[in-house]
Scaffold this active site. Structure first.
Site, mmCIF file in Angstrom:
data_model
loop_
_atom_site.group_PDB
_atom_site.id
_atom_site.type_symbol
_atom_site.label_atom_id
_atom_site.label_comp_id
_atom_site.label_asym_id
_atom_site.label_seq_id
_atom_site.Cartn_x
_atom_site.Cartn_y
_atom_site.Cartn_z
ATOM 1 N N THR A 28 1.004 -0.814 1.715
ATOM 2 C CA THR A 28 -0.018 0.150 1.289
ATOM 3 C C THR A 28 -1.356 -0.558 1.093
ATOM 4 O O THR A 28 -1.372 -1.712 0.642
ATOM 5 C CB THR A 28 0.413 0.804 -0.049
ATOM 6 N N GLY A 82 -0.347 -5.964 2.336
ATOM 7 C CA GLY A 82 -1.482 -6.736 1.851
ATOM 8 C C GLY A 82 -1.176 -7.359 0.500
ATOM 9 O O GLY A 82 -0.046 -7.334 0.016
ATOM 10 N N ALA A 83 -2.216 -7.922 -0.118
ATOM 11 C CA ALA A 83 -2.070 -8.521 -1.447
ATOM 12 C C ALA A 83 -3.425 -8.495 -2.143
ATOM 13 O O ALA A 83 -4.474 -8.456 -1.486
ATOM 14 C CB ALA A 83 -1.568 -9.956 -1.337
ATOM 15 N N ASP A 84 -3.375 -8.532 -3.458
ATOM 16 C CA ASP A 84 -4.612 -8.654 -4.226
ATOM 17 C C ASP A 84 -4.948 -10.124 -4.452
ATOM 18 O O ASP A 84 -6.120 -10.494 -4.540
ATOM 19 C CB ASP A 84 -4.474 -7.904 -5.553
ATOM 20 N N LYS A 94 0.168 -7.967 -6.591
ATOM 21 C CA LYS A 94 0.021 -6.749 -5.812
ATOM 22 C C LYS A 94 -0.006 -5.546 -6.760
ATOM 23 O O LYS A 94 0.361 -5.654 -7.917
ATOM 24 C CB LYS A 94 1.192 -6.595 -4.822
ATOM 25 N N GLY A 96 -2.833 -3.248 -6.617
ATOM 26 C CA GLY A 96 -4.182 -2.701 -6.746
ATOM 27 C C GLY A 96 -4.240 -1.243 -6.306
ATOM 28 O O GLY A 96 -5.077 -0.476 -6.780
ATOM 29 N N GLU A 103 6.582 -0.924 -3.089
ATOM 30 C CA GLU A 103 6.327 -2.122 -2.269
ATOM 31 C C GLU A 103 7.386 -3.184 -2.542
ATOM 32 O O GLU A 103 7.897 -3.826 -1.620
ATOM 33 C CB GLU A 103 4.934 -2.668 -2.577
HETATM 34 C C1 5RP Z 1 -1.268 -1.693 -3.110
HETATM 35 C C2 5RP Z 1 -1.300 -3.149 -2.853
HETATM 36 C C3 5RP Z 1 -2.212 -3.632 -1.782
HETATM 37 O O1 5RP Z 1 -1.461 -4.340 -0.846
HETATM 38 C C4 5RP Z 1 -3.254 -4.522 -2.375
HETATM 39 O O2 5RP Z 1 -3.908 -3.806 -3.426
HETATM 40 C C5 5RP Z 1 -4.291 -4.958 -1.354
HETATM 41 O O3 5RP Z 1 -5.012 -3.850 -0.917
HETATM 42 P P1 5RP Z 1 -6.189 -3.951 0.134
HETATM 43 O O4 5RP Z 1 -5.577 -4.291 1.448
HETATM 44 O O5 5RP Z 1 -6.805 -2.572 0.099
HETATM 45 O O6 5RP Z 1 -7.149 -4.995 -0.353
HETATM 46 O O7 5RP Z 1 -0.642 -3.942 -3.466
HETATM 47 O O8 5RP Z 1 -0.493 -1.372 -4.233
#
Ligand code: 5RP
Length: 224
Positions: A28, A82-84, A94, A96, A103
């Protein structure tokens, strides 16, 4: 290159990990959205996806990619998300996008976690990004006190003037002020606090590989 262009680059690069004929785990967020858009170009080569959020399910289905219920599937070869934040060992923060519980479930079903991120996400120590924790609302005050005892400050994530409600009908605490030097130990301990649904440290479900977008191109980082 802009951050958006870097996200597009790694989203497209992740296609190399898609196993033809298989069902794929899909995460996500804005970076994953780029991946989903790229995946549409090879949708006839995959069986479908298990999705980690209502939002990703809608995007996948809008592009004609079949979405399977997680309970219809035993195991996934690959999960792309993805990751924060991601550290030097592939441990991540993760959540965000508030999708951390689903996830983590889909990641746990998958043999390989492929993290896609722009270089701003790479950190030496996790914790500068406010740590998302999905909680049962009844436990909020108690959990805020427990995080305060660790030196953190936990605030309820809001949306339109109300506590944000996750896809699972729960709430999110965002915790600032932490330096997570032992992600495995931290995840193990906090996951056991009553009322915690999921903590946004992904250490037990860490990345196996990270495609990191940099102005010089894509760095492929592999973790043991
Ligand atoms: C969502 C997540 C996303 O992977 C994380 O927030 C990164 O998002 P983005 O690709 O928009 O920077 O963990 O719950």
């Amino acid at each position: 290159m802009t951050q958006d262009e870097l996200k597009t680059l790694v989203g497209q690069a992740a296609l190399q990990y898609v196993v033809p004929g298989a069902i794929l785990g899909v995460g996500t967020g804005s970076t994953v959205n780029k991946f989903i858009d790229a995946l549409a170009g090879m949708k006839d080569q995959i069986k479908g996806a298990v999705s980690s959020s209502v939002a990703s399910t809608a995007r996948l289905q809008a592009l004609g990619i079949p979405v399977f219920d997680s309970n219809e599937v035993d195991e996934l070869a690959v999960y792309v998300d993805g990751a924060d934040e991601i550290d030097g060992k592939g441990y991540m923060i993760k959540g965000g996008g508030a999708a951390l519980t689903r996830e983590k479930i889909v990641a746990s079903m998958s043999r390989l976690f492929v993290c896609i991120a722009d270089e701003s996400k790479r950190v030496p120590v996790l914790g500068a990004f406010p740590l998302p924790v999905e909680i049962v609302p009844m436990a909020r005050r108690r959990l805020q006190a427990q995080f305060a005892a660790l030196g953190g400050r936990a605030t309820v994530r809001m949306k339109d003037g109300q506590p944000l409600q996750t896809d699972n009908g729960q709430q999110i605490l965002d915790v600032t002020g932490l330096q997570i030097t032992d992600p495995l130990g931290f995840e193990t301990v906090v996951s056991q606090w009553p009322g915690v649904v999921t903590v946004g440290v992904f250490a037990h479900q860490k990345a196996g590989v990270c495609l990191l977008g940099t102005p010089e191109g894509i760095l492929t980082l592999k973790y043991q």
